[in-house]
Motif scaffolding. Structure first.
Motif, PDB file in Angstrom:
ATOM      1  N   GLY A 106      45.154  10.568   8.612  1.00 23.35           N
ATOM      2  CA  GLY A 106      46.171  11.436   7.910  1.00 23.35           C
ATOM      3  C   GLY A 106      45.535  12.662   7.752  1.00 23.35           C
ATOM      4  N   TYR A 107      44.117  12.616   7.857  1.00 21.68           N
ATOM      5  CA  TYR A 107      43.332  14.045   7.668  1.00 21.68           C
ATOM      6  C   TYR A 107      43.143  15.026   8.879  1.00 21.68           C
ATOM      7  N   THR A 108      43.282  16.079   8.834  1.00 18.27           N
ATOM      8  CA  THR A 108      43.174  16.934  10.184  1.00 18.27           C
ATOM      9  C   THR A 108      41.848  17.854  10.022  1.00 18.27           C
ATOM     10  N   CYS A 109      41.270  17.671  11.090  1.00 14.60           N
ATOM     11  CA  CYS A 109      39.934  18.541  11.318  1.00 14.60           C
ATOM     12  C   CYS A 109      40.170  19.984  11.343  1.00 14.60           C
ATOM     13  N   SER A 110      40.566  20.684  10.379  1.00  7.86           N
ATOM     14  CA  SER A 110      40.932  22.079  10.345  1.00  7.86           C
ATOM     15  C   SER A 110      40.457  22.908   9.124  1.00  7.86           C
ATOM     16  N   HIS A 111      40.117  24.024   9.217  1.00 10.45           N
ATOM     17  CA  HIS A 111      39.893  24.700   7.896  1.00 10.45           C
ATOM     18  C   HIS A 111      41.277  25.457   7.297  1.00 10.45           C
ATOM     19  N   GLN A 112      42.373  25.694   8.072  1.00  7.41           N
ATOM     20  CA  GLN A 112      43.557  26.209   8.035  1.00  7.41           C
ATOM     21  C   GLN A 112      44.906  25.597   8.133  1.00  7.41           C
ATOM     22  N   ASP A 113      44.990  24.348   8.669  1.00  5.91           N
ATOM     23  CA  ASP A 113      46.226  23.666   8.818  1.00  5.91           C
ATOM     24  C   ASP A 113      46.897  23.379   7.379  1.00  5.91           C
ATOM     25  N   GLN A 114      48.125  23.043   7.572  1.00 11.72           N
ATOM     26  CA  GLN A 114      48.848  22.545   6.467  1.00 11.72           C
ATOM     27  C   GLN A 114      48.507  21.020   6.115  1.00 11.72           C
ATOM     28  N   GLY A 115      48.499  20.462   5.050  1.00 16.75           N
ATOM     29  CA  GLY A 115      48.504  19.064   4.667  1.00 16.75           C
ATOM     30  C   GLY A 115      46.961  18.816   4.356  1.00 16.75           C
ATOM     31  N   ARG A 116      46.756  17.518   4.391  1.00 17.23           N
ATOM     32  CA  ARG A 116      45.511  17.065   4.056  1.00 17.23           C
ATOM     33  C   ARG A 116      44.587  17.443   5.242  1.00 17.23           C
ATOM     34  N   LEU A 117      43.285  17.964   4.875  1.00 18.97           N
ATOM     35  CA  LEU A 117      42.084  18.526   5.643  1.00 18.97           C
ATOM     36  C   LEU A 117      40.938  17.748   5.226  1.00 18.97           C
ATOM     37  N   VAL A 118      40.160  17.390   6.354  1.00 18.54           N
ATOM     38  CA  VAL A 118      38.832  16.701   6.079  1.00 18.54           C
ATOM     39  C   VAL A 118      37.915  17.245   4.910  1.00 18.54           C
ATOM     40  N   TYR A 119      38.125  18.712   5.092  1.00 22.47           N
ATOM     41  CA  TYR A 119      37.123  19.307   4.218  1.00 22.47           C
ATOM     42  C   TYR A 119      37.670  19.250   2.506  1.00 22.47           C
ATOM     43  N   ASP A 120      38.963  18.614   2.397  1.00 17.07           N
ATOM     44  CA  ASP A 120      39.249  18.305   0.969  1.00 17.07           C
ATOM     45  C   ASP A 120      38.182  17.165   0.638  1.00 17.07           C
ATOM     46  N   LEU A 121      37.746  16.322   1.435  1.00 18.32           N
ATOM     47  CA  LEU A 121      36.963  15.222   0.773  1.00 18.32           C
ATOM     48  C   LEU A 121      35.555  15.468   0.612  1.00 18.32           C
ATOM     49  N   LEU A 122      35.325  16.932   0.982  1.00 18.71           N
ATOM     50  CA  LEU A 122      33.796  17.112   0.642  1.00 18.71           C
ATOM     51  C   LEU A 122      33.590  18.259  -0.494  1.00 18.71           C
ATOM     52  N   PRO A 123      32.647  18.296  -1.329  1.00 13.88           N
ATOM     53  CA  PRO A 123      32.473  19.109  -2.498  1.00 13.88           C
ATOM     54  C   PRO A 123      32.956  20.345  -2.053  1.00 13.88           C
ATOM     55  N   PRO A 124      33.806  20.724  -3.174  1.00  9.44           N
ATOM     56  CA  PRO A 124      34.382  22.409  -2.735  1.00  9.44           C
ATOM     57  C   PRO A 124      33.306  23.285  -2.554  1.00  9.44           C
ATOM     58  N   ARG A 125      32.112  23.128  -3.281  1.00 16.02           N
ATOM     59  CA  ARG A 125      31.049  24.305  -3.014  1.00 16.02           C
ATOM     60  C   ARG A 125      30.554  24.171  -1.654  1.00 16.02           C
ATOM     61  N   PHE A 126      30.687  23.208  -0.949  1.00 14.29           N
ATOM     62  CA  PHE A 126      30.269  22.980   0.482  1.00 14.29           C
ATOM     63  C   PHE A 126      31.171  23.910   1.309  1.00 14.29           C
ATOM     64  N   LEU A 127      32.349  24.247   0.936  1.00 18.84           N
ATOM     65  CA  LEU A 127      33.211  25.109   1.834  1.00 18.84           C
ATOM     66  C   LEU A 127      32.844  26.823   1.444  1.00 18.84           C
ATOM     67  N   LYS A 128      32.082  26.894   0.533  1.00 23.08           N
ATOM     68  CA  LYS A 128      31.712  28.277   0.218  1.00 23.08           C
ATOM     69  C   LYS A 128      30.180  28.644   0.745  1.00 23.08           C
ATOM     70  N   ARG A 129      29.484  27.626   1.395  1.00 22.15           N
ATOM     71  CA  ARG A 129      28.235  28.332   1.917  1.00 22.15           C
ATOM     72  C   ARG A 129      28.211  28.940   3.068  1.00 22.15           C
ATOM     73  N   ASP A 130      27.115  29.696   3.156  1.00 24.24           N
ATOM     74  CA  ASP A 130      27.093  30.758   4.051  1.00 24.24           C
ATOM     75  C   ASP A 130      25.613  30.545   4.609  1.00 24.24           C
ATOM     76  N   PRO A 131      25.550  30.196   5.976  1.00 23.70           N
ATOM     77  CA  PRO A 131      26.416  29.771   7.142  1.00 23.70           C
ATOM     78  C   PRO A 131      27.525  29.033   6.691  1.00 23.70           C
ATOM     79  N   LYS A 132      28.855  28.710   7.544  1.00 23.62           N
ATOM     80  CA  LYS A 132      29.904  28.099   6.921  1.00 23.62           C
ATOM     81  C   LYS A 132      29.585  26.558   7.442  1.00 23.62           C
ATOM     82  N   ILE A 133      30.237  25.771   6.808  1.00 24.56           N
ATOM     83  CA  ILE A 133      30.008  24.361   7.462  1.00 24.56           C
ATOM     84  C   ILE A 133      31.350  24.157   8.153  1.00 24.56           C
ATOM     85  N   SER A 134      31.063  23.317   9.131  1.00 31.51           N
ATOM     86  CA  SER A 134      32.199  22.985  10.281  1.00 31.51           C
ATOM     87  C   SER A 134      32.059  21.478  11.055  1.00 31.51           C
TER      88      SER A 134
END
Length: 223
Positions: free
Chosen positions: A60-88
């Motif tokens: 039920g989770y999509t491997c995307s940064h931008q799709d609608q619905g539940r994303l795999v990145y929702d399962l990671l600490p929100p801070r990880f999504l603000k890293r530079d370089p970006k996590i993928s």
């Protein structure tokens, strides 16, 4: 790392906040352990750039940064999504597929691992709609199977039958919905699909939705 600006830039790169916010945090004493083990709010810092982590992806989770619905990145600490370089994610699993997926902020490693030349074996456990007929292993290992809509044959893959409608398929490619399409070409339909391993990596006791960082030894084996 005793220079305030450099430290603020480093913390911002780890996703703790903007540079200005980190300079304020440093002045307010939220950053401690200068010259030793730096901590933020008393906790060890997140891994430095170049980290790799493993996630047990639920359905039920999509491997995307931008799709609608539940994303795999929702399962990671929100801070990880603000890293530079970006996590993928290193490759993708479709929304209905569960199992092992890796993430990194190391762009060179990511491209190396998803390259068609990587030859990393990935094993999937499939539950099928109908009993296996016995011809599938030879078909998948032949190197002659051409998927619908393509003209290049799949590389040889290994099939291990573990039940009347259950099998483990190990392949070294990562084409779009490849496992599902291979079984469809063999006259069957995949009902559930789970990635059990990626190279030498296995989920172990990691439960659905949980993640962990790779150890230095595991990271080194990826190349």
């Amino acid at each position: 790392m005793n220079d305030t600006r450099k430290l603020a830039k480093y913390l911002a790169g780890l996703g703790y906040g903007s540079r200005k916010e980190m300079e304020v945090a440093i002045r307010r004493g939220r950053v401690t352990g200068w010259g030793e083990e730096v901590r933020f709010d008393g906790e060890p810092l997140d891994p430095a750039p170049g980290m790799v982590l493993m996630l047990h992806k639920p359905a039920g989770y999509t491997c995307s940064h931008q799709d609608q619905g539940r994303l795999v990145y929702d399962l990671l600490p929100p801070r990880f999504l603000k890293r530079d370089p970006k996590i993928s994610s290193i490759g993708r699993l479709d929304a209905d597929t569960t199992g092992l997926i890796l993430f990194t902020d190391d762009g060179a490693l990511l491209h190396r691992l998803i390259s068609p030349k990587s030859d990393i074996p990935k094993t999937y456990e499939a539950t099928l709609a109908r009993p296996l007929e016995g011809h599938e292993a030879a078909l998948f290992s032949s190197g002659t199977l051409v998927l619908r809509g393509e003209d290049k044959p799949c590389l040889p893959a290994t099939l291990e039958v573990t039940g009347e409608r259950i099998a483990r398929l190990t392949l070294t490619e990562g084409r779009y919905h490849q496992v599902r399409r291979m079984f469809a070409a063999a006259g069957n339909h995949v009902e559930t699909l789970h990635r059990a391993s990626f190279g030498s990596l296995v989920l172990g006791d990691l439960t659905e939705g949980e993640w962990r960082l790779l150890t230095p030894e595991e990271r080194a084996r990826l190349g």
